[in-house]
Motif scaffolding. Sequence first.
Motif, PDB file in Angstrom:
ATOM      1  N   THR A   1       0.824  -1.215   0.000  1.00 22.22           N
ATOM      2  CA  THR A   1       0.000   0.000   0.000  1.00 22.22           C
ATOM      3  C   THR A   1       0.855   1.261   0.000  1.00 22.22           C
ATOM      4  OG1 THR A   1      -0.110   0.045   2.417  1.00 22.22           O
ATOM      5  CG2 THR A   1      -1.831  -1.186   1.264  1.00 22.22           C
ATOM      6  N   THR A   2       2.099   1.133   0.455  1.00 24.46           N
ATOM      7  CA  THR A   2       2.990   2.294   0.566  1.00 24.46           C
ATOM      8  C   THR A   2       4.379   1.931   0.060  1.00 24.46           C
ATOM      9  OG1 THR A   2       1.791   3.071   2.517  1.00 24.46           O
ATOM     10  CG2 THR A   2       3.991   3.979   2.148  1.00 24.46           C
ATOM     11  N   VAL A   3       4.889   2.705  -0.891  1.00 22.99           N
ATOM     12  CA  VAL A   3       6.250   2.499  -1.395  1.00 22.99           C
ATOM     13  C   VAL A   3       6.940   3.864  -1.428  1.00 22.99           C
ATOM     14  CG1 VAL A   3       7.700   1.623  -3.267  1.00 22.99           C
ATOM     15  CG2 VAL A   3       5.465   0.570  -2.824  1.00 22.99           C
ATOM     16  N   HIS A   4       7.615   4.187  -0.343  1.00 25.74           N
ATOM     17  CA  HIS A   4       8.358   5.449  -0.299  1.00 25.74           C
ATOM     18  C   HIS A   4       9.604   5.333  -1.186  1.00 25.74           C
ATOM     19  CE1 HIS A   4       5.953   7.540   2.594  1.00 25.74           C
ATOM     20  NE2 HIS A   4       6.051   6.575   3.482  1.00 25.74           N
ATOM     21  N   PRO A   5      10.077   6.430  -1.743  1.00 23.51           N
ATOM     22  CA  PRO A   5      11.227   6.373  -2.660  1.00 23.51           C
ATOM     23  C   PRO A   5      12.440   5.649  -2.095  1.00 23.51           C
ATOM     24  CG  PRO A   5      10.200   8.529  -2.786  1.00 23.51           C
ATOM     25  CD  PRO A   5       9.499   7.790  -1.665  1.00 23.51           C
ATOM     26  N   TRP A   6      12.768   5.906  -0.840  1.00 28.35           N
ATOM     27  CA  TRP A   6      13.992   5.326  -0.277  1.00 28.35           C
ATOM     28  C   TRP A   6      13.930   3.802  -0.144  1.00 28.35           C
ATOM     29  CZ3 TRP A   6      10.920   9.006   2.038  1.00 28.35           C
ATOM     30  CH2 TRP A   6      10.121   8.609   3.105  1.00 28.35           C
ATOM     31  N   TYR A   7      12.745   3.214  -0.268  1.00 27.79           N
ATOM     32  CA  TYR A   7      12.638   1.751  -0.230  1.00 27.79           C
ATOM     33  C   TYR A   7      13.413   1.107  -1.379  1.00 27.79           C
ATOM     34  CZ  TYR A   7       8.609   2.261   2.979  1.00 27.79           C
ATOM     35  OH  TYR A   7       7.774   2.552   4.022  1.00 27.79           O
ATOM     36  N   LEU A   8      13.621   1.846  -2.462  1.00 27.32           N
ATOM     37  CA  LEU A   8      14.231   1.263  -3.654  1.00 27.32           C
ATOM     38  C   LEU A   8      15.724   1.001  -3.505  1.00 27.32           C
ATOM     39  CD1 LEU A   8      12.570   3.171  -6.619  1.00 27.32           C
ATOM     40  CD2 LEU A   8      11.702   1.305  -5.230  1.00 27.32           C
ATOM     41  N   ALA A   9      16.326   1.462  -2.433  1.00 20.63           N
ATOM     42  CA  ALA A   9      17.762   1.241  -2.238  1.00 20.63           C
ATOM     43  C   ALA A   9      18.091  -0.243  -2.220  1.00 20.63           C
ATOM     44  CB  ALA A   9      18.220   1.901  -0.937  1.00 20.63           C
ATOM     45  N   THR A  10      17.222  -1.048  -1.617  1.00 17.14           N
ATOM     46  CA  THR A  10      17.508  -2.485  -1.511  1.00 17.14           C
ATOM     47  C   THR A  10      17.429  -3.193  -2.861  1.00 17.14           C
ATOM     48  OG1 THR A  10      16.658  -2.435   0.751  1.00 17.14           O
ATOM     49  CG2 THR A  10      16.981  -4.595  -0.246  1.00 17.14           C
ATOM     50  N   PRO A  11      16.340  -3.021  -3.650  1.00 19.78           N
ATOM     51  CA  PRO A  11      16.356  -3.618  -4.996  1.00 19.78           C
ATOM     52  C   PRO A  11      17.528  -3.140  -5.840  1.00 19.78           C
ATOM     53  CG  PRO A  11      14.146  -2.862  -4.461  1.00 19.78           C
ATOM     54  CD  PRO A  11      15.044  -2.368  -3.368  1.00 19.78           C
ATOM     55  N   LEU A  12      17.908  -1.878  -5.646  1.00 21.99           N
ATOM     56  CA  LEU A  12      18.991  -1.313  -6.451  1.00 21.99           C
ATOM     57  C   LEU A  12      20.321  -2.002  -6.154  1.00 21.99           C
ATOM     58  CD1 LEU A  12      19.523   0.839  -8.591  1.00 21.99           C
ATOM     59  CD2 LEU A  12      20.014   2.449  -6.763  1.00 21.99           C
ATOM     60  N   ILE A  13      20.640  -2.221  -4.882  1.00 24.21           N
ATOM     61  CA  ILE A  13      21.903  -2.896  -4.569  1.00 24.21           C
ATOM     62  C   ILE A  13      21.857  -4.357  -4.967  1.00 24.21           C
ATOM     63  CG2 ILE A  13      21.315  -3.543  -2.180  1.00 24.21           C
ATOM     64  CD1 ILE A  13      24.760  -2.403  -3.490  1.00 24.21           C
ATOM     65  N   LEU A  14      20.702  -5.008  -4.853  1.00 24.94           N
ATOM     66  CA  LEU A  14      20.596  -6.412  -5.244  1.00 24.94           C
ATOM     67  C   LEU A  14      20.809  -6.597  -6.743  1.00 24.94           C
ATOM     68  CD1 LEU A  14      17.547  -7.573  -3.066  1.00 24.94           C
ATOM     69  CD2 LEU A  14      19.962  -8.099  -2.688  1.00 24.94           C
ATOM     70  N   CYS A  15      20.273  -5.676  -7.543  1.00 24.64           N
ATOM     71  CA  CYS A  15      20.391  -5.833  -8.995  1.00 24.64           C
ATOM     72  C   CYS A  15      21.835  -5.730  -9.471  1.00 24.64           C
ATOM     73  CB  CYS A  15      19.500  -4.825  -9.722  1.00 24.64           C
ATOM     74  SG  CYS A  15      20.206  -3.174  -9.976  1.00 24.64           S
ATOM     75  N   VAL A  16      22.688  -5.094  -8.680  1.00 24.42           N
ATOM     76  CA  VAL A  16      24.110  -4.969  -9.011  1.00 24.42           C
ATOM     77  C   VAL A  16      24.755  -6.340  -9.193  1.00 24.42           C
ATOM     78  CG1 VAL A  16      26.340  -4.356  -7.976  1.00 24.42           C
ATOM     79  CG2 VAL A  16      24.470  -2.701  -7.968  1.00 24.42           C
ATOM     80  N   PHE A  17      24.261  -7.339  -8.458  1.00 24.60           N
ATOM     81  CA  PHE A  17      24.846  -8.678  -8.475  1.00 24.60           C
ATOM     82  C   PHE A  17      24.033  -9.651  -9.333  1.00 24.60           C
ATOM     83  CE2 PHE A  17      25.582  -6.588  -4.359  1.00 24.60           C
ATOM     84  CZ  PHE A  17      26.956  -6.437  -4.424  1.00 24.60           C
ATOM     85  N   THR A  18      23.190  -9.119 -10.217  1.00 25.36           N
ATOM     86  CA  THR A  18      22.369  -9.942 -11.093  1.00 25.36           C
ATOM     87  C   THR A  18      22.486  -9.428 -12.526  1.00 25.36           C
ATOM     88  OG1 THR A  18      20.326  -8.632 -11.027  1.00 25.36           O
ATOM     89  CG2 THR A  18      20.731 -10.128  -9.170  1.00 25.36           C
ATOM     90  N   ASN A  19      21.713 -10.026 -13.415  1.00 26.08           N
ATOM     91  CA  ASN A  19      21.681  -9.588 -14.814  1.00 26.08           C
ATOM     92  C   ASN A  19      20.544  -8.607 -15.088  1.00 26.08           C
ATOM     93  OD1 ASN A  19      23.901 -11.230 -15.643  1.00 26.08           O
ATOM     94  ND2 ASN A  19      22.536 -13.004 -15.630  1.00 26.08           N
ATOM     95  N   TYR A  20      19.879  -8.156 -14.043  1.00 25.54           N
ATOM     96  CA  TYR A  20      18.731  -7.265 -14.195  1.00 25.54           C
ATOM     97  C   TYR A  20      19.089  -5.852 -13.746  1.00 25.54           C
ATOM     98  CZ  TYR A  20      16.045 -11.541 -14.839  1.00 25.54           C
ATOM     99  OH  TYR A  20      15.569 -12.734 -15.319  1.00 25.54           O
ATOM    100  N   LYS A  21      18.537  -4.870 -14.485  1.00 23.20           N
ATOM    101  CA  LYS A  21      18.805  -3.467 -14.152  1.00 23.20           C
ATOM    102  C   LYS A  21      17.520  -2.642 -14.056  1.00 23.20           C
ATOM    103  CE  LYS A  21      23.261  -3.742 -13.802  1.00 23.20           C
ATOM    104  NZ  LYS A  21      23.195  -5.203 -13.531  1.00 23.20           N
ATOM    105  N   PHE A  22      16.362  -3.288 -14.005  1.00 16.85           N
ATOM    106  CA  PHE A  22      15.120  -2.506 -13.935  1.00 16.85           C
ATOM    107  C   PHE A  22      15.023  -1.631 -12.686  1.00 16.85           C
ATOM    108  CE2 PHE A  22      13.965  -6.555 -11.935  1.00 16.85           C
ATOM    109  CZ  PHE A  22      13.216  -6.157 -10.835  1.00 16.85           C
ATOM    110  N   PRO A  23      15.644  -2.007 -11.534  1.00 19.43           N
ATOM    111  CA  PRO A  23      15.609  -1.075 -10.400  1.00 19.43           C
ATOM    112  C   PRO A  23      16.308   0.251 -10.685  1.00 19.43           C
ATOM    113  CG  PRO A  23      16.090  -3.287  -9.618  1.00 19.43           C
ATOM    114  CD  PRO A  23      16.198  -3.322 -11.119  1.00 19.43           C
ATOM    115  N   VAL A  24      17.279   0.251 -11.621  1.00 15.63           N
ATOM    116  CA  VAL A  24      17.929   1.512 -11.992  1.00 15.63           C
ATOM    117  C   VAL A  24      16.914   2.432 -12.667  1.00 15.63           C
ATOM    118  CG1 VAL A  24      19.775   2.588 -13.345  1.00 15.63           C
ATOM    119  CG2 VAL A  24      20.172   0.371 -12.227  1.00 15.63           C
TER     120      VAL A  24
END
Length: 454
Positions: free
Chosen positions: A382-405
Motif C-alpha cells: 500500500t505504501t512504497v516510499h522512494p527510499w525503499y528502492l535502495a535495496t532492490p537497487l543494490i541487489l540488482c548490481v549482483f544480477t543480470n537485471y537493471k530494472f531497479p535503476v
Amino acid sequence: MAFFKKYSSIFTIIASVVLYFVFAYFLERTEFYTLCLLWFSLFVGFYILIKNENISFTTLAGVAILFRLVFLFSIPNLSQDFYRFIWDGRMILNGFNPYLSFPETFITQNLRPVSEASILYEGMGELNGSHYTNYPPLNQLCFFIAAIFANKSIFSSVVVLRILIILADLGIIYFGKKLLEKLNLPIKNIFWYVLNPFIIIEMTGNLHFEPVMLFFLVWALYKLQQQKWVWAAILIACSVSVKLIPLLFLPLFFQWFIGRSKTSLISKTCEVSKLALFYIIIFSITILLFLPFYSSELIANYANSVGLWFRNFEFNASFYYILREIGYLFRGYNEIAIIGKVTPILTILFLIYLTFFRKNKTTIQLITAMLFGLCFYYFTATTVHPWYLATPLILCVFTNYKFPVIWSLVIILTYQAYANNPWKENLWFVFIEYLILFTFLIYEVFHQHRMKKL
C-alpha cells in the motif's frame, strides 16, 4: 569534438557537483519541476560517468565520495524523518525508552524530555509524532551516536548522522567489489548503486538509513559466498536490526543450503542442521539486540507501529491502487483494511514459490530471487516510499537485471504529491512511473529468458 570527448568526464563531474550543491542548499520539495530538472540532469551525468570505460574504479569511488560530501552541511529537504531520528537518539541519551511513548504525549503535556523538543516535534510532523517509533535497535544506536556527539544542535546531529551513512556506503563499495570479484562480475557494477543520484540524494542527502542495513547485507552475502555461513547469519541479524526488510529473504536461503548438498541422507541431514542453526543465529541475535529496550509494552507498541503501514497509509502503490478502484466500484469505499491484510499473504505465497520451485543454489540465483521477492512485495504494498528502492537497487548490481535503476530514475515522479497544498497524489504520475518500470521489467525478463535459450 575530440576535446569534449577527452574532457567530458571532468565537465560531467564539475557539472554534477554544481547540480548537487543547488539540490542540497537551494531546493524546496514543493518545487516539483525544478526538482525533476535537477534529478534528470544528474542522471544524465551519472550515465555518462558509469559508461566511460576510461575512468578507473578508484576515480569513480572518489567521485562518489565527493558527491556525498557536497551534502555534508545541508539540512534534508525532501524528508522530515530525520527529526524523529534525532528525537529517538536524545531520548535514549536521557534514559528514556523510545519504543514506549510518542513525542505528541510529551508536547501536549508541556514536557520537554530532550533538547530542542518543540522544534523536533514540529519538524517531524503530527503524523510521525503521534506514533510509536518503528526503527530497530541498531538503527537506534546510530541515532544515539548522534545524540552523544550533538545533543544540543540539530545541525550537528544531521552532520553526524550523514557521516555514518557515508561510512556505510564506503563499506558497501569495499564488500560489494569483493563480492563482484567472487561472482566473476564486472567490479564497476557497484557504481550502479554508489554513483546513482537517487542513492546520493535520498540516503546521504535525506538521511535514510538503508545504506547501513545494506552494508551488513552485502557483507553477509560476501561471507556466504565464502561459505562462512555463521558470520553471514550474524551479519544478516545486524541488517535486520537496522531495517526489518531482510526478514523477507530468510526463506530463500533454503535451497542455498539444502539444494547444494549431495543426495545422501547424511549429507542432507547435515545441511538441514546448518540451515536450522543459520536461522537460530539470526533470530537469537536479533532478539538479543532488542533486549536493552524490552518491556511488556514493547512488542505491542512495535507491532502496532509497523501494522499501520498495512492498514492506514497509501502512497505510490501500483497493484494496490488497482484493487482499491475495484473496491470502490463494487463496495463503494476504500478497502485498505481488507487489501492490506491480503497483500502480505500474496507476498508470502510468492516467496514460497521462489523458495521451493525456483533454482536458488548459486549466490547469483539467490540474490536474483531476493530481488524479485522484494519487488513483488513492493508491487503489492500500500505504501512504497522512494527510499525503499535502495535495496532492490543494490541487489540488482549482483544480477543480470537493471530494472531497479530505471525505477530509481522515475521514482522522482512521486514527489509531485508534495507540490500540492494540501498534500495530494496525482495518479497519472504514478501511472507513468509504473508504466515505464513494468515495460522495462517485462523487456528484461523476456530478454534474459531468450539469452538462456541461446
